[in-house]
Write an enzyme that holds these catalytic residues in place. Structure first.
Site, mmCIF file in Angstrom:
data_model
loop_
_atom_site.group_PDB
_atom_site.id
_atom_site.type_symbol
_atom_site.label_atom_id
_atom_site.label_comp_id
_atom_site.label_asym_id
_atom_site.label_seq_id
_atom_site.Cartn_x
_atom_site.Cartn_y
_atom_site.Cartn_z
ATOM 1 N N GLY B 47 27.598 0.728 18.516
ATOM 2 C CA GLY B 47 27.187 1.968 19.161
ATOM 3 C C GLY B 47 27.179 3.098 18.159
ATOM 4 N N GLU B 63 20.120 2.118 18.529
ATOM 5 C CA GLU B 63 21.294 1.347 18.109
ATOM 6 C C GLU B 63 20.993 -0.151 18.125
ATOM 7 O OE1 GLU B 63 24.159 2.091 16.840
ATOM 8 O OE2 GLU B 63 23.761 4.243 16.904
ATOM 9 N N GLU B 115 30.502 -5.433 8.749
ATOM 10 C CA GLU B 115 30.764 -6.804 9.135
ATOM 11 C C GLU B 115 30.500 -6.966 10.622
ATOM 12 O OE1 GLU B 115 34.365 -10.065 8.661
ATOM 13 O OE2 GLU B 115 34.657 -8.003 7.993
#
Lengths: 227, 227
Positions: B47, B63, B115
């Site tokens: 987000g 997003e 990640e």
DNA sequence: ACAAAAGTGTTCGATATACACCCATGT
DNA sequence: ACATGGGTGTATATCGAACACTTTTGT
């Protein structure tokens, strides 16, 4: 969660509470007349800023109490409206809620003495902002919830007759319901129980009074109540 | 609309997008590992902040594209979470969305090289903030929508067999479905149509391929699809 | 030939729907 | 006495659930 830090914005955040009641055999909603531009003279859903250290639900409950004086009311988050242009003064994101109040509850005018009024949804006045959208959305959700869960009695006083409850459903759904089928289903849903008392003072047989069973499960998931 | 001007606040406003996919016969969601406190090392729903002059839907789509590279994806607003204590750094209100992406869509890692990883919902890693709540809420909503509307194919490539579609439903609902009843209902719902082609290269008879009918109504209101 | 998977109908039980009369009470 | 409205049961249609075999194709 925020990871992209490009061009963030701190919009104003409000809650708007669509407040429904039944009166004069119609579904009505509480509206506030705007005294200043923009949309001066038009009617808006009551609402206000979310305070510091206040949850969204708490803000909605506070607004509801400020407008109506009522507490312990059915309240549910509806949808969040965030179009950048929805308020001409600047960015305002609003979290809309809807509330169901018992028709008899004497909802007093708001503390701030603004001009407020109840309007039937079938005959709304001139509405400010995108609030007509919000009202339509709230009505859709109310009808939907009424079919799938048993919340109709939230619009009635704490004790009510089955005829009154059926009338409430008919007003909101906008269609007549069969008396025997209605009674069977609503009783099988196990959300209301007879108080043992009867409504007197009326012509004809006395109608049994019912109340909501607070221990009942609100959501009736397994089956549509009124298919 | 704002009338009460007491103690307003301008909280940070973010969107979080719960992204679902089917892989390895499980329902998975995309999570991002946090590199900094708070909740350093734990996993969060992707987000970010809502930008200036950007609608909430647009922010969610942005997003989603940043994380997966995908556009034209099924996306729906879920709920707005605004507990004052949900982010220890300060007030952050988040509008949660959920998205369904085709399992085969090669969702590349995010642009910012953070990640990221896909995790099955039945075996989530340690989750940051209140994101476990949000994930649970999203899963409930997905199951519910799957029963009442026909959106299961949003998790499949544009052409699919009925067996594949049934498998998707079984994975998400967590229970086996009868083949003949499934096929009858999904076809009667009139949301998919045969392409006329067949899947080859497999053992046994060739399965007919189906596609979504874009002209179909998404919501199946009249009846539960899978009662 | 054999294994794997696609496709296809029917029966039975549950649920929804449609429908009409009797009787208690107040006026 | 009569008008009003509460309360009650059944028959039929529709829908959901359970269930097994045949056929095609690749190995």
């Amino acid at each position: 969660m925020p990871r992209n830090r490009a061009a963030p914005e701190r919009p104003a955040l409000t809650v708007d509470v669509v407040i429904f009641r039944l009166a004069d055999e119609r579904l009505e909603t509480l509206l506030v007349r705007r005294g200043f531009p923009p949309f001066k003279g038009r009617w808006a859903i009551p609402g206000g800023f979310v305070h510091k250290n206040e949850s969204l639900d708490a803000a909605a409950r506070r607004e509801l109490k400020e407008e109506t004086g009522l507490e312990g009311i059915y309240l549910e988050q509806l949808y969040t409206f965030g179009d950048p242009k929805r308020d001409p003064r600047g960015r305002v994101v609003t979290v809309a809620y809807f509330a169901l109040i018992p028709g008899t509850a004497a909802a007093r005018a708001g503390d701030d003495a603004a001009e407020v009024g109840w309007y039937p949804l079938i005959k709304l006045p001139e509405i400010a902002f995108d609030h007509k959208n919000i009202l339509q959305y709230a009505l859709r959700r109310l009808r939907y919830k009424l079919e799938y869960s048993a919340i109709g009695f939230q619009l009635l006083p704490s004790e009510f007759t089955l005829a009154e409850l059926q009338a409430a459903y008919e007003i909101i759904l906008g269609e007549p319901l069969d008396k025997r089928n209605f009674r069977r289903r609503i009783l099988e849903a196990d959300v209301i129980e007879a108080t043992g008392d009867y409504r007197s003072g009326t012509v004809g047989p006395r109608a049994a009074l019912y109340r909501y069973r607070p221990d009942a499960v609100a959501e009736v998931k397994a089956r549509r109540l009124f298919p």
